[in-house]
Design a protein around this motif. Structure first.
Motif, mmCIF file in Angstrom:
data_model
loop_
_atom_site.group_PDB
_atom_site.id
_atom_site.type_symbol
_atom_site.label_atom_id
_atom_site.label_comp_id
_atom_site.label_asym_id
_atom_site.label_seq_id
_atom_site.Cartn_x
_atom_site.Cartn_y
_atom_site.Cartn_z
ATOM 1 N N UNK A 19 0.847 -1.210 0.000
ATOM 2 C CA UNK A 19 0.000 0.000 0.000
ATOM 3 C C UNK A 19 0.879 1.255 0.000
ATOM 4 N N UNK A 22 1.840 5.532 2.562
ATOM 5 C CA UNK A 22 2.999 5.965 3.354
ATOM 6 C C UNK A 22 3.393 7.395 2.995
ATOM 7 N N UNK A 46 6.267 10.887 7.075
ATOM 8 C CA UNK A 46 6.084 10.668 8.518
ATOM 9 C C UNK A 46 6.504 9.265 8.937
ATOM 10 N N UNK A 47 6.699 8.360 7.982
ATOM 11 C CA UNK A 47 6.906 6.952 8.327
ATOM 12 C C UNK A 47 8.355 6.490 8.341
ATOM 13 N N UNK A 48 9.280 7.334 8.004
ATOM 14 C CA UNK A 48 10.666 6.849 7.862
ATOM 15 C C UNK A 48 11.662 7.606 8.714
ATOM 16 N N UNK A 93 12.485 7.007 11.828
ATOM 17 C CA UNK A 93 13.321 6.059 12.566
ATOM 18 C C UNK A 93 14.066 5.167 11.582
ATOM 19 N N UNK A 94 15.325 4.985 11.863
ATOM 20 C CA UNK A 94 16.174 4.241 10.929
ATOM 21 C C UNK A 94 16.887 3.139 11.679
ATOM 22 N N UNK A 95 16.586 1.886 11.351
ATOM 23 C CA UNK A 95 17.318 0.791 11.997
ATOM 24 C C UNK A 95 18.152 0.002 10.997
ATOM 25 N N UNK A 106 13.094 0.357 3.710
ATOM 26 C CA UNK A 106 11.748 0.572 3.160
ATOM 27 C C UNK A 106 11.577 2.004 2.622
#
Lengths: 418, 83
Positions: A3, A7, A10-12, A14-16, A26
């Motif tokens: 979907x 997105x 606002x959704x990225x 945080x970065x792991x 992503x």
């Protein structure tokens, strides 16, 4: 990620990703999607001429140069290209060269910096003034310089990112009150009893164009003995009988502990300033990092800005023309039954709604028709109220405004009916 | 993962991010804002909880959620889809 259109930026945050020099995996998938890339193509389109009310861009949509009516630049009073401003900057360039070549405390303070700060303090009716090379850094540096761990910063939830980031940097506890809701402000003041408290508001809120309810804010803050910081980025030189801003408009300038302004909007340049009592300004010169540790603003720029202040305040002609244009644009847009979100200023949003797809379809058509009016998407604004945001300029002619409104009618009004 | 476990993860991150909050005080029918969480705290709680639960929901879908219970239900729905 099936979907992908749901997105947003606002959704990225945080970065792991295990590789610290790489963005989230992503995020890469998302931003490389053709539909998202298309939306991003509206960003960083190149202007090929001054940001006048008619200008030329290099369109990212098709790589073509396009002459456009400009409803997006913040050049509210047309001062970025005013002949007297350009002349003053030319003369300063010949005299001082390009840059200040030093931090203000060491070697970056020129006679023009001192003169301009003095004029600004007089203009804002405060004791002293601090100049910053960058507007965002001005707000950040004020918060970071004034507040400490254990203090409380209470902000309207629609305050600019620069105030929020400055608050974070300061270590103060941050409380947000509902936009322009004084009951909500009072709740936060009540929670902060016994602390050093600073309340931050904006004269004009930049996404909705509405004004702070300053008389109510002042009454509440006086009751709790909280100091007020007002960001007049979108109101300096335009509001009030003398153009001093929304605090002057409400007759409450003496109640403002600190007043902030930017040079990138009505002044037509770049940078920022705060005015306050002389003791605080002297302290901040030593403890506000963006002032203390940056090169001073270019003397060329400062000379241009000082002329811009003179031109904008020697009479009311520029702001009178601005308000005439604002009234005309609002009337035309309201006649089209558009939702302008209760704007009270030269910032006029046109609310499109929750569909990002519709917003960008319209944005494409507007540009193809010769209107430079940028879309504003979530998370900059709520997901249910994506919009276009008009910045009215005093430079706009009746013909340009009529043509702009015709294009808006053909594209936006027709698009909203679909 | 059932609702109880998901609620426990959200609660843990709420307690880590909000000053002076006791576990016994948390009512899932209330909003995180009611406990003094500001918008930055809420982003932190939601992001950490989603990361721990290995779920990803667009923020645009979370914007209208009012209470901790509604957030838990949203996570439950997405958790079952993912697993």
């Amino acid at each position: 990620m099936d979907n992908i259109l749901d997105y947003s930026l606002a959704d990225f945050q945080f970065n792991d990703n295990p590789d610290v020099l790489a963005p989230p995996e992503d995020f890469e998938t998302w931003i490389n999607d053709q539909r998202i890339s298309y939306c991003f193509s509206f960003f960083e389109q190149q202007l090929l001429r001054a940001p006048r009310s008619s200008t030329e861009i290099l369109s990212n949509l098709d790589g073509q140069k396009r002459k456009v009516i400009n409803l997006t630049s913040y050049n509210y009073l047309g001062l970025s290209s005013h002949p007297e401003v350009i002349q003053a900057a030319h003369e300063a360039l010949d005299r001082y060269g390009l840059g200040a070549s030093g931090a203000p405390l060491l070697s970056g303070t020129f006679d023009v910096h001192v003169a301009f700060a003095k004029k600004l303090a007089e203009f804002k009716q405060k004791e002293d003034c601090l100049l910053f090379s960058n507007g965002l850094a001005g707000n950040m540096g004020a918060m970071q310089g004034i507040l400490r761990k254990g203090d409380v910063l209470i902000l309207d939830e629609k305050c600019h990112k620069s105030l929020v980031d400055g608050g974070t940097l300061s270590g103060a506890k941050m409380l947000f009150f509902e936009h322009n809701n004084v009951d909500s402000l009072v709740m936060m003041l009540e929670k902060s009893r016994g602390k050093r408290v600073l309340v931050a508001v904006e004269g004009v809120y930049s996404m909705d164009g509405d004004l702070v309810k300053l008389p109510e804010v002042v009454a509440a803050c006086e009751r709790y003995r909280a100091a007020i910081y007002i960001d007049e980025a979108h109101s300096t030189l335009m509001f009030g009988p003398n153009g001093r801003g929304v605090a002057e408009h409400f007759g409450l300038e003496d109640k403002m502990g600190v007043t902030f302004g930017t040079f990138s909007k009505s002044f037509g340049g770049v940078g920022g300033f705060i005015c306050s009592n002389a003791r605080l300004i002297r302290y901040l010169k030593c403890y506000s990092s963006p002032y203390h540790f940056s090169c001073a603003p270019s003397p060329v720029l400062v000379a241009g800005l000082m002329k811009a202040l003179e031109v904008a305040t020697r009479d009311s002609s520029l702001r009178d023309k601005l308000w005439e244009n604002v009234r005309y644009m609002k009337r035309r847009l309201l006649d089209l039954k558009l939702d302008l979100a209760g704007t009270e200023s030269q910032v006029i949003p046109i609310i499109i709604g929750s569909s990002g797809e519709k917003l960008f379809q319209m944005a494409t058509q507007l540009q193809q028709r010769g209107l430079f009016l940028q879309p504003v998407d979530f998370p900059a604004v709520p997901a249910h109220a994506r919009r276009f945001r008009i910045s009215v300029s005093s430079q706009l002619t009746k013909e340009e405004m009529n043509e702009a409104c015709n294009i808006i009618e053909d594209v936006v009004v027709a698009g909203l009916k679909k | 993962m059932d609702k109880e476990q998901i609620y426990a993860v959200i609660k843990k991150h709420l307690l880590e991010n909000v000053e002076d909050l006791q576990e016994a005080d948390i009512d899932p029918q209330k909003s995180m804002k009611d406990y003094g969480a500001n918008s930055l705290d809420i982003i932190e709680v939601v992001s950490c909880a989603m990361r721990e639960l290995n779920i990803k929901i667009p923020r645009s879908e979370l914007a209208e959620i009012k209470t901790i219970d509604e957030l838990t239900n949203k996570f439950v729905a997405n958790s079952s889809v993912e697993s």
